[in-house]
Motif scaffolding. Structure first.
Motif, PDB file in Angstrom:
ATOM      1  N   GLN A   1      29.544  58.097 -63.988  1.00  0.00           N
ATOM      2  CA  GLN A   1      28.791  58.414 -65.193  1.00  0.00           C
ATOM      3  C   GLN A   1      29.628  58.051 -66.416  1.00  0.00           C
ATOM      4  O   GLN A   1      30.846  58.120 -66.368  1.00  0.00           O
ATOM      5  N   PRO A   2      29.037  57.616 -67.532  1.00  0.00           N
ATOM      6  CA  PRO A   2      27.584  57.508 -67.794  1.00  0.00           C
ATOM      7  C   PRO A   2      26.991  56.157 -67.382  1.00  0.00           C
ATOM      8  O   PRO A   2      25.828  55.908 -67.647  1.00  0.00           O
TER       9      PRO A   2
ATOM     10  N   TYR B   1      18.201  47.144 -57.017  1.00  0.00           N
ATOM     11  CA  TYR B   1      18.503  48.477 -56.513  1.00  0.00           C
ATOM     12  C   TYR B   1      17.261  49.206 -56.007  1.00  0.00           C
ATOM     13  O   TYR B   1      17.251  49.748 -54.894  1.00  0.00           O
ATOM     14  N   GLY B   2      16.211  49.202 -56.819  1.00  0.00           N
ATOM     15  CA  GLY B   2      15.007  49.943 -56.462  1.00  0.00           C
ATOM     16  C   GLY B   2      14.395  49.509 -55.140  1.00  0.00           C
ATOM     17  O   GLY B   2      14.195  50.324 -54.235  1.00  0.00           O
ATOM     18  N   PRO B   3      14.079  48.210 -54.969  1.00  0.00           N
ATOM     19  CA  PRO B   3      13.513  47.771 -53.690  1.00  0.00           C
ATOM     20  C   PRO B   3      14.443  47.991 -52.501  1.00  0.00           C
ATOM     21  O   PRO B   3      13.991  48.387 -51.418  1.00  0.00           O
TER      22      PRO B   3
ATOM     23  N   SER C   1      21.786  36.615 -65.067  1.00  0.00           N
ATOM     24  CA  SER C   1      21.980  36.751 -63.618  1.00  0.00           C
ATOM     25  C   SER C   1      23.181  37.627 -63.298  1.00  0.00           C
ATOM     26  O   SER C   1      23.142  38.428 -62.348  1.00  0.00           O
ATOM     27  N   ARG C   2      24.246  37.517 -64.087  1.00  0.00           N
ATOM     28  CA  ARG C   2      25.436  38.345 -63.840  1.00  0.00           C
ATOM     29  C   ARG C   2      25.161  39.813 -64.165  1.00  0.00           C
ATOM     30  O   ARG C   2      25.617  40.703 -63.449  1.00  0.00           O
ATOM     31  N   LEU C   3      24.418  40.062 -65.232  1.00  0.00           N
ATOM     32  CA  LEU C   3      24.044  41.438 -65.552  1.00  0.00           C
ATOM     33  C   LEU C   3      23.167  42.032 -64.452  1.00  0.00           C
ATOM     34  O   LEU C   3      23.306  43.207 -64.092  1.00  0.00           O
ATOM     35  N   THR C   4      22.265  41.198 -63.913  1.00  0.00           N
ATOM     36  CA  THR C   4      21.401  41.668 -62.830  1.00  0.00           C
ATOM     37  C   THR C   4      22.214  42.011 -61.593  1.00  0.00           C
ATOM     38  O   THR C   4      21.956  43.020 -60.922  1.00  0.00           O
ATOM     39  N   LEU C   5      23.216  41.193 -61.278  1.00  0.00           N
ATOM     40  CA  LEU C   5      24.039  41.448 -60.100  1.00  0.00           C
ATOM     41  C   LEU C   5      24.884  42.708 -60.258  1.00  0.00           C
ATOM     42  O   LEU C   5      24.991  43.522 -59.339  1.00  0.00           O
ATOM     43  N   VAL C   6      25.481  42.875 -61.434  1.00  0.00           N
ATOM     44  CA  VAL C   6      26.399  43.997 -61.640  1.00  0.00           C
ATOM     45  C   VAL C   6      25.647  45.305 -61.876  1.00  0.00           C
ATOM     46  O   VAL C   6      25.882  46.317 -61.201  1.00  0.00           O
ATOM     47  N   LEU C   7      24.721  45.290 -62.846  1.00  0.00           N
ATOM     48  CA  LEU C   7      23.997  46.507 -63.199  1.00  0.00           C
ATOM     49  C   LEU C   7      22.744  46.721 -62.356  1.00  0.00           C
ATOM     50  O   LEU C   7      22.152  47.790 -62.410  1.00  0.00           O
ATOM     51  N   GLY C   8      22.360  45.699 -61.590  1.00  0.00           N
ATOM     52  CA  GLY C   8      21.192  45.832 -60.734  1.00  0.00           C
ATOM     53  C   GLY C   8      21.473  46.499 -59.413  1.00  0.00           C
ATOM     54  O   GLY C   8      20.555  46.792 -58.654  1.00  0.00           O
ATOM     55  N   GLY C   9      22.740  46.721 -59.103  1.00  0.00           N
ATOM     56  CA  GLY C   9      23.086  47.450 -57.896  1.00  0.00           C
ATOM     57  C   GLY C   9      23.133  46.624 -56.639  1.00  0.00           C
ATOM     58  O   GLY C   9      22.951  47.157 -55.547  1.00  0.00           O
ATOM     59  N   VAL C  10      23.390  45.314 -56.751  1.00  0.00           N
ATOM     60  CA  VAL C  10      23.439  44.494 -55.543  1.00  0.00           C
ATOM     61  C   VAL C  10      24.780  44.631 -54.834  1.00  0.00           C
ATOM     62  O   VAL C  10      24.861  44.500 -53.601  1.00  0.00           O
ATOM     63  N   LEU C  11      25.843  44.907 -55.570  1.00  0.00           N
ATOM     64  CA  LEU C  11      27.163  45.056 -54.969  1.00  0.00           C
ATOM     65  C   LEU C  11      27.378  46.449 -54.401  1.00  0.00           C
ATOM     66  O   LEU C  11      28.159  46.633 -53.463  1.00  0.00           O
ATOM     67  N   ALA C  12      26.697  47.422 -54.981  1.00  0.00           N
ATOM     68  CA  ALA C  12      26.820  48.813 -54.532  1.00  0.00           C
ATOM     69  C   ALA C  12      25.636  49.597 -55.064  1.00  0.00           C
ATOM     70  O   ALA C  12      25.125  49.297 -56.150  1.00  0.00           O
TER      71      ALA C  12
ATOM     72  N   ALA D   1      22.587  52.314 -66.124  1.00  0.00           N
ATOM     73  CA  ALA D   1      22.103  51.263 -65.214  1.00  0.00           C
ATOM     74  C   ALA D   1      20.749  51.609 -64.625  1.00  0.00           C
ATOM     75  O   ALA D   1      19.914  50.726 -64.404  1.00  0.00           O
ATOM     76  N   GLN D   2      20.500  52.886 -64.371  1.00  0.00           N
ATOM     77  CA  GLN D   2      19.238  53.291 -63.741  1.00  0.00           C
ATOM     78  C   GLN D   2      18.031  53.100 -64.645  1.00  0.00           C
ATOM     79  O   GLN D   2      16.915  52.921 -64.149  1.00  0.00           O
ATOM     80  N   VAL D   3      18.228  53.147 -65.969  1.00  0.00           N
ATOM     81  CA  VAL D   3      17.089  52.980 -66.889  1.00  0.00           C
ATOM     82  C   VAL D   3      16.930  51.536 -67.354  1.00  0.00           C
ATOM     83  O   VAL D   3      15.919  51.204 -67.968  1.00  0.00           O
ATOM     84  N   LEU D   4      17.896  50.685 -67.050  1.00  0.00           N
ATOM     85  CA  LEU D   4      17.787  49.285 -67.433  1.00  0.00           C
ATOM     86  C   LEU D   4      16.840  48.549 -66.478  1.00  0.00           C
ATOM     87  O   LEU D   4      16.677  48.947 -65.323  1.00  0.00           O
ATOM     88  N   PRO D   5      16.223  47.458 -66.936  1.00  0.00           N
ATOM     89  CA  PRO D   5      15.277  46.732 -66.067  1.00  0.00           C
ATOM     90  C   PRO D   5      15.919  46.106 -64.847  1.00  0.00           C
ATOM     91  O   PRO D   5      15.219  45.816 -63.868  1.00  0.00           O
TER      92      PRO D   5
END
Length: 286
Positions: free
Chosen positions: A222-223, A238-240, A204-215, A228-232
């Motif tokens: 970079q990099p 972020y995507g939706p 859940s923490r990885l999803t919040l940080v690397l998922g783009g919910v904070l920004a 982050a963009q290629v991770l699930p």
């Protein structure tokens, strides 16, 4: 007559397959309906739980307003402050709607209820998916309602395109499905560890940080941005959120490809873990 008699059994087989598929679909739709009704029965709990979104979005909005002021700009990586607020609301609405799926699987394994559930004339995976989806949809709609009111107050009406509004339900549904696959896979680890909350917390923490919910990921340096963009995780939040706020046909198509690929690989991994777990139950005597 001969041709008719040869085709008739084939038609009967097809009809039986259709009937079974229809009955199976109705069965899981019933589970979905019961899950929704159960959560609606405690709608005030869902409402007060969703109020946390107000606090989080308000705090993050103040941080971003300060960032925009210090930068001396009204647009940051293509996002104005109003776009950022609506983006935060969209992301947090999805992030905060996650039910306690892994905890429920932990309890079923520890209590032995799992043996009863596996003996039902239904798929344990699909049963949990329907139950999860009903619970999450109620939470998501409540979060979206409260978040929309908050965003209207803080940022005014959104500048969504009709394409983004129509595309959002599809990408959001795929995001919820990907989130289920990931957390259900973590929950299945209870067959070996009997305690998966630490794994669930990390996910859940990885999803919040690397998922783009904070920004939005465009703001990441970079990099880290490319990674982050290629991770699930980016396909869940972020995507939706970006599709709703800044719809672009090319990005939408790319997101769909990434979501379907992530979901396909995730389902293969989840089913592999599930079959290994069921074999472990059978070997240990149920």
């Amino acid at each position: 007559m001969k041709m008719y008699s040869e085709r008739e059994p084939a038609r009967g087989i097809v009809e039986r397959i259709r009937r079974r598929g229809r009955l199976s679909t109705l069965k899981y739709l019933a589970v979905l309906r019961v899950s929704i009704l159960n959560n609606l029965a405690y709608i005030m709990e869902v409402f007060f739980r969703a109020l946390l979104l107000v606090v989080l979005v308000f705090v993050l909005t103040q941080l971003w307003k300060t960032t925009f002021a210090l930068r001396g700009t009204s647009v940051l990586s293509g996002f104005g402050i109003a776009d950022m607020i609506w983006y935060l609301v969209a992301g947090e609405a999805i992030a905060m709607s996650l039910p306690a799926l892994t905890r429920r699987i932990d309890q079923e394994v520890r209590s032995g209820q799992l043996a009863y559930l596996l003996g039902r004339p239904s798929s344990y995976v699909l049963y949990n998916y329907a139950h999860y989806l009903g619970e999450r949809l109620v939470r998501l709609l409540m979060n979206a309602l409260i978040g929309t009111v908050l965003a209207f107050i803080m940022a005014g009406p959104p500048h969504f395109t009709w394409q983004g509004v129509l595309a959002w339900p599809l990408v959001a549904f795929l995001a919820l499905s990907i989130d289920f696959v990931m957390h259900f896979s973590i929950g299945l680890m209870a067959f070996w560890s009997e305690e998966t909350q630490s794994f669930s917390l990390i996910l859940s923490r990885l999803t919040l940080v690397l998922g783009g919910v904070l920004a939005p990921l465009e703001i990441f340096p970079q990099p880290l941005r490319s990674i982050a963009q290629v991770l699930p995780f980016s396909t869940i939040l972020y995507g939706p959120s970006r599709t709703l706020v800044h719809f672009e046909t090319a990005r939408f198509t790319s997101l769909l490809v990434q979501q379907f690929a992530t979901l396909g690989v995730g389902i293969i991994i989840m089913l592999s873990i599930y079959h290994a777990a069921v074999r472990r139950v059978n070997i240990n005597g149920g």
